[in-house]
Motif scaffolding. Structure first.
Motif, mmCIF file in Angstrom:
data_model
loop_
_atom_site.group_PDB
_atom_site.id
_atom_site.type_symbol
_atom_site.label_atom_id
_atom_site.label_comp_id
_atom_site.label_asym_id
_atom_site.label_seq_id
_atom_site.Cartn_x
_atom_site.Cartn_y
_atom_site.Cartn_z
ATOM 1 N N ASP A 126 6.095 -14.529 69.502
ATOM 2 C CA ASP A 126 4.929 -15.220 70.050
ATOM 3 C C ASP A 126 3.642 -14.593 69.510
ATOM 4 O O ASP A 126 3.424 -13.381 69.620
ATOM 5 C CB ASP A 126 4.948 -15.132 71.574
ATOM 6 C CG ASP A 126 3.822 -15.917 72.210
ATOM 7 O OD1 ASP A 126 3.963 -17.128 72.393
ATOM 8 O OD2 ASP A 126 2.777 -15.284 72.513
ATOM 9 N N ARG A 127 2.806 -15.421 68.926
ATOM 10 C CA ARG A 127 1.602 -14.934 68.239
ATOM 11 C C ARG A 127 0.663 -14.202 69.189
ATOM 12 O O ARG A 127 0.141 -13.125 68.865
ATOM 13 C CB ARG A 127 0.869 -16.114 67.598
ATOM 14 C CG ARG A 127 -0.404 -15.717 66.847
ATOM 15 C CD ARG A 127 -0.080 -14.913 65.602
ATOM 16 N NE ARG A 127 -1.278 -14.497 64.897
ATOM 17 C CZ ARG A 127 -1.272 -13.790 63.786
ATOM 18 N NH1 ARG A 127 -0.113 -13.421 63.249
ATOM 19 N NH2 ARG A 127 -2.384 -13.428 63.197
ATOM 20 N N GLU A 128 0.429 -14.773 70.366
ATOM 21 C CA GLU A 128 -0.500 -14.150 71.305
ATOM 22 C C GLU A 128 0.020 -12.798 71.780
ATOM 23 O O GLU A 128 -0.742 -11.823 71.856
ATOM 24 C CB GLU A 128 -0.725 -15.065 72.512
ATOM 25 C CG GLU A 128 -1.757 -14.520 73.498
ATOM 26 C CD GLU A 128 -2.050 -15.477 74.641
ATOM 27 O OE1 GLU A 128 -2.797 -15.088 75.554
ATOM 28 O OE2 GLU A 128 -1.520 -16.613 74.611
ATOM 29 N N VAL A 129 1.312 -12.719 72.063
ATOM 30 C CA VAL A 129 1.906 -11.463 72.519
ATOM 31 C C VAL A 129 1.835 -10.408 71.412
ATOM 32 O O VAL A 129 1.524 -9.243 71.666
ATOM 33 C CB VAL A 129 3.360 -11.681 72.963
ATOM 34 C CG1 VAL A 129 4.042 -10.343 73.258
ATOM 35 C CG2 VAL A 129 3.405 -12.557 74.203
ATOM 36 N N LEU A 130 2.108 -10.813 70.182
ATOM 37 C CA LEU A 130 2.029 -9.875 69.058
ATOM 38 C C LEU A 130 0.602 -9.362 68.870
ATOM 39 O O LEU A 130 0.395 -8.166 68.609
ATOM 40 C CB LEU A 130 2.522 -10.547 67.774
ATOM 41 C CG LEU A 130 4.018 -10.860 67.690
ATOM 42 C CD1 LEU A 130 4.336 -11.573 66.389
ATOM 43 C CD2 LEU A 130 4.847 -9.580 67.816
ATOM 44 N N ASP A 131 -0.391 -10.259 69.009
ATOM 45 C CA ASP A 131 -1.791 -9.839 68.875
ATOM 46 C C ASP A 131 -2.181 -8.860 69.976
ATOM 47 O O ASP A 131 -2.867 -7.863 69.725
ATOM 48 C CB ASP A 131 -2.714 -11.067 68.920
ATOM 49 C CG ASP A 131 -2.617 -11.902 67.655
ATOM 50 O OD1 ASP A 131 -2.106 -11.386 66.642
ATOM 51 O OD2 ASP A 131 -3.039 -13.073 67.685
ATOM 52 N N ILE A 132 -1.738 -9.159 71.214
ATOM 53 C CA ILE A 132 -2.043 -8.282 72.341
ATOM 54 C C ILE A 132 -1.393 -6.913 72.140
ATOM 55 O O ILE A 132 -2.011 -5.873 72.371
ATOM 56 C CB ILE A 132 -1.566 -8.921 73.662
ATOM 57 C CG1 ILE A 132 -2.439 -10.138 74.002
ATOM 58 C CG2 ILE A 132 -1.609 -7.909 74.807
ATOM 59 C CD1 ILE A 132 -1.948 -10.918 75.210
ATOM 60 N N THR A 133 -0.133 -6.925 71.689
ATOM 61 C CA THR A 133 0.582 -5.670 71.462
ATOM 62 C C THR A 133 -0.074 -4.851 70.360
ATOM 63 O O THR A 133 -0.245 -3.634 70.489
ATOM 64 C CB THR A 133 2.054 -5.953 71.101
ATOM 65 O OG1 THR A 133 2.665 -6.726 72.149
ATOM 66 C CG2 THR A 133 2.824 -4.662 70.914
ATOM 67 N N TRP A 134 -0.439 -5.523 69.271
ATOM 68 C CA TRP A 134 -1.082 -4.822 68.156
ATOM 69 C C TRP A 134 -2.421 -4.237 68.577
ATOM 70 O O TRP A 134 -2.749 -3.094 68.221
ATOM 71 C CB TRP A 134 -1.268 -5.772 66.979
ATOM 72 C CG TRP A 134 -2.165 -5.231 65.894
ATOM 73 C CD1 TRP A 134 -3.348 -5.733 65.464
ATOM 74 C CD2 TRP A 134 -1.945 -4.046 65.108
ATOM 75 N NE1 TRP A 134 -3.885 -4.952 64.478
ATOM 76 C CE2 TRP A 134 -3.044 -3.911 64.228
ATOM 77 C CE3 TRP A 134 -0.924 -3.104 65.071
ATOM 78 C CZ2 TRP A 134 -3.142 -2.859 63.327
ATOM 79 C CZ3 TRP A 134 -1.042 -2.043 64.160
ATOM 80 C CH2 TRP A 134 -2.135 -1.937 63.304
#
Length: 232
Positions: free
Chosen positions: A19-27
């Motif tokens: 999931d793009r949003e989750v990956l961005d938040i994690t990064w």
């Protein structure tokens, strides 16, 4: 229990789907907390080593203040950083409030006393005559300091883990100075709080599990380095 099972299933689904949003938040969580930890290492190890090696009146008072700072409430740090960065504050002209930079500053303030306090204890725990032995062998004072830090590297790695753990998991300061702006300053902890307040417990649990996995991965890496360096 159903909520927990749903949270596990949601976490697996989000990770599997990348999931793009989750990956961005994690990064962003990793970038902000990682940068803050690196800054805390620079200031914490430097000041902690200097404090451990120095002798001056009131040293115990300063060390006590540092140890007290190891338990700084994140919301208090967030409050003062917000005041300093507010548009009418001393550094309001920088216009960095509600940005990742402000979050890094707040988290670095939280982590620095932790690293500094552990550094003081680590250096002071070395044999008292080690400094004299190093200098007697012809080392300069900067070389002596570097060798002492190398000797204390194992507990200092514990300080790195403590500092990183203290900031990756905090939420109060991040919300206050970052604003939890979607796609810009939203990190795993603030997103978890938001989803919980909305009643999306499955998503909140999923984000929490991802945060735990991230913390475990970083600490596992640091622990491997620490244990590899351990004298046998």
């Amino acid at each position: 229990m159903d909520l927990i099972y749903e949270g596990f299933a949601k976490a697996v689904a989000l990770l599997a789907a990348l999931d793009r949003e989750v990956l961005d938040i994690t990064w962003l969580s990793l970038k902000v907390s990682g940068t803050a930890t690196l800054l805390s290492l620079v200031f914490g190890i430097t000041s902690g080593t200097a404090l451990a090696l120095a002798n001056f009146p009131g040293k115990r008072l300063v060390v006590s203040a540092v140890n007290t700072g190891m338990g700084l409430p994140p919301v208090v740090v967030g409050l003062f950083v917000t005041i300093f960065l507010w548009r009418n504050g001393p550094f309001g002209s920088l216009d960095i409030l509600y940005t990742p930079t402000a979050m890094i500053i707040a988290q670095a303030v939280i982590a620095t006393p932790i690293v500094c306090g552990i550094t003081v204890a680590s250096i002071q725990n070395l044999p008292p005559n080690l400094r004299l032995q190093i200098l007697a062998l012809g080392a300069t004072r900067p070389q002596m300091v570097w060798l002492l830090i190398r000797e204390a590297r194992l507990p200092l790695l514990a300080g790195v883990m403590a500092g990183f753990g203290g900031v990756i998991s905090e939420v109060g300061a991040s919300i206050m100075v970052g604003g939890n702006i979607k796609g810009y300053t939203r990190v795993l902890t603030t997103a978890t709080v938001m989803e919980t307040s909305k009643g999306n417990f499955d998503v909140a649990i999923a984000l929490s599990l991802i945060l735990l996995l991230l913390c475990f991965a970083i600490n596992y890496l640091l622990t491997r380095i620490q244990q590899r360096e351990r004298p046998r």
